[in-house]
Write an enzyme that holds these catalytic residues in place. Structure first.
Site, short mmCIF file in Angstrom:
data_model
loop_
_atom_site.label_atom_id
_atom_site.label_comp_id
_atom_site.label_asym_id
_atom_site.label_seq_id
_atom_site.Cartn_x
_atom_site.Cartn_y
_atom_site.Cartn_z
CB CYS A 43 2.15 7.30 3.81
SG CYS A 43 2.46 6.11 5.14
CB CYS A 73 4.46 -5.62 9.56
SG CYS A 73 5.42 -4.89 10.91
CB CYS A 123 1.43 -2.91 16.40
SG CYS A 123 3.19 -2.52 16.56
CD GLU A 163 -2.83 -0.94 2.51
OE1 GLU A 163 -3.77 -1.73 2.63
OE2 GLU A 163 -2.55 -0.08 3.40
CB SER A 177 7.18 5.75 11.35
OG SER A 177 6.49 5.26 12.48
CB CYS A 208 -1.18 1.28 7.74
SG CYS A 208 0.19 0.63 6.80
N GLY A 240 4.99 -2.48 7.14
CA GLY A 240 6.34 -2.92 7.48
C GLY A 240 7.03 -2.00 8.47
CB SER A 286 5.20 3.64 16.50
OG SER A 286 5.12 4.10 15.17
CG LEU A 287 5.68 6.15 23.47
CD1 LEU A 287 6.89 5.32 23.85
CD2 LEU A 287 5.78 7.55 24.10
CG HIS A 288 1.42 3.68 19.53
ND1 HIS A 288 0.85 4.78 18.91
CD2 HIS A 288 2.16 3.06 18.58
CE1 HIS A 288 1.24 4.82 17.64
NE2 HIS A 288 2.04 3.79 17.42
CB CYS A 305 -0.91 -1.95 12.95
SG CYS A 305 -0.29 -1.61 11.29
#
Length: 355
Positions: free
Chosen positions: A103, A110, A114, A90, A189, A329, A157, A212-214, A117
């Site tokens: 993007c 991946c 996560c 994508e 990222s 994504c 990814g 990417s903390l989150h 995602c």
């Protein structure tokens, strides 16, 4: 067959000289490739014998549009590209007042897992090549008929899990005879691969690193991001501080707001505590719902933002684009995979309309 578009211009020059060709041919071929040539026959300033030799020894990667969605709300375009081996990735084109941002993906699938995602569904298939990353920028630009000014490596990814390829891509996309997009216009990222962040810092690139903390605590972060179990939040923040000290570039911390998971006042306070004394900013992301995930968008984005700001933290809330298309994504690829072996292009035409 040689993946010629993944070669730097210098490497191309060396290889051509080994073939008995003059060095200036490298610039000619490099320029053709990064303008979107899909065959050597298009390279009319090369001799016919050279074009024939190149065709016999090299392949020029170029993806096909398997599916294309255009937002009626804001003009965001989401592409599902089919690669030469049949795999799909994508790319998203987003329009901002400061220019057009693309993007791009760095892998097919991946392996980071996560929870919020869709990219990780089905795991990692393979790494992309430098040429396949370049193609996303190049052919998005050509198909959409717009100039790309900014690149975000935040698609399918984990970029730092494909480290050498990403470095080669950055060199290629930055080249003045290619797409010539400056490092300060590129964001990378990562979910927080600390050893690779340290390795990236050694190159002192002027790109923007987005982490990417989150979640600001190990318990929460490990639940939604399995990668944290082998790293930990404290180690991640220590690595980020070293990155800033080495590069002088402040870090952007991505924080997807998830209802009842990471949006409490206590978590805002802990996040502010981690960031005190280290230049950087927090980018709050309204969560895109994924059908297979129980996680829901937070209703406390504004309150979370105000609490951070009162403690001196710079905060932005990401503008939500493409709300009427598969914005999250990996969603478009997931749909295509779920449709079985039938080609997505057989069901939706490249212009976005159904047959």
């Amino acid at each position: 067959m040689i993946d010629i578009k993944s070669m730097t211009q210098k490497e191309l020059g060396v290889w051509l000289k080994e073939q008995g060709e003059p060095g200036f041919r490298a610039k000619q071929i490099f320029t053709w490739l990064h303008r979107g040539a899909t065959s050597f026959e298009e390279m009319t300033n090369l001799s016919k014998p050279l074009r024939e030799r190149l065709s016999a020894q090299c392949v020029i990667t170029h993806p096909e549009v398997a599916r294309k969605q255009v937002s009626a709300q804001d003009g965001t375009i989401k592409y599902l590209w089919r690669l030469l081996d049949g795999n799909c990735i994508e790319t998203v084109l987003m329009r901002y007042h400061h220019g057009n941002t693309v993007c791009i993906s760095s892998q097919v699938g991946c392996r980071m897992g996560c929870a919020f995602c869709a990219s990780t569904l089905g795991g990692k298939v393979r790494d992309l090549t430098p040429s396949e990353m370049i193609d996303q920028v190049l052919f998005t630009q050509l198909d959409a008929g717009v100039s790309i000014s900014n690149i975000v490596l935040m698609g399918i990814g984990e970029p730092l899990d494909n480290f050498d390829t990403v470095l080669r891509f950055l060199e290629l996309v930055n080249h003045p005879d290619g797409l010539n997009i400056g490092m300060r216009h590129i964001s990378l990222s990562t979910c927080g691969l600390t050893e690779k962040i340290d390795k990236l810092a050694e190159h002192r690139l002027q790109l923007t690193l987005s982490v990417s903390l989150h979640a600001p605590d190990d318990e929460t972060r490990s639940k939604i991001m399995p990668v944290n179990r082998g790293i930990g939040v404290e180690k991640l923040f220590d690595t980020c501080r070293r990155y800033f000290e080495t590069t002088g570039r402040r870090i952007s911390y991505e924080y997807a707001m998830i209802d009842g998971v990471n949006d409490s006042d206590a978590q805002a306070d802990l996040l502010a505590q981690h960031l005190k004394g280290t230049p950087g900013h927090v980018n709050l992301i309204p969560l895109n719902e994924v059908k297979e995930s129980p996680l829901k968008p937070s209703r406390r984005v504004a309150e979370f933002q105000r609490r951070l700001e009162r403690q001196g933290i710079t905060v932005t809330v990401r503008r939500k684009l493409g709300g009427d298309i598969d914005a999250s994504c990996g969603q478009l690829r997931r749909k295509a995979m779920g449709e079985g072996s039938e080609s997505p292009a057989d069901k939706v035409r490249p212009d976005g309309r159904k047959d």
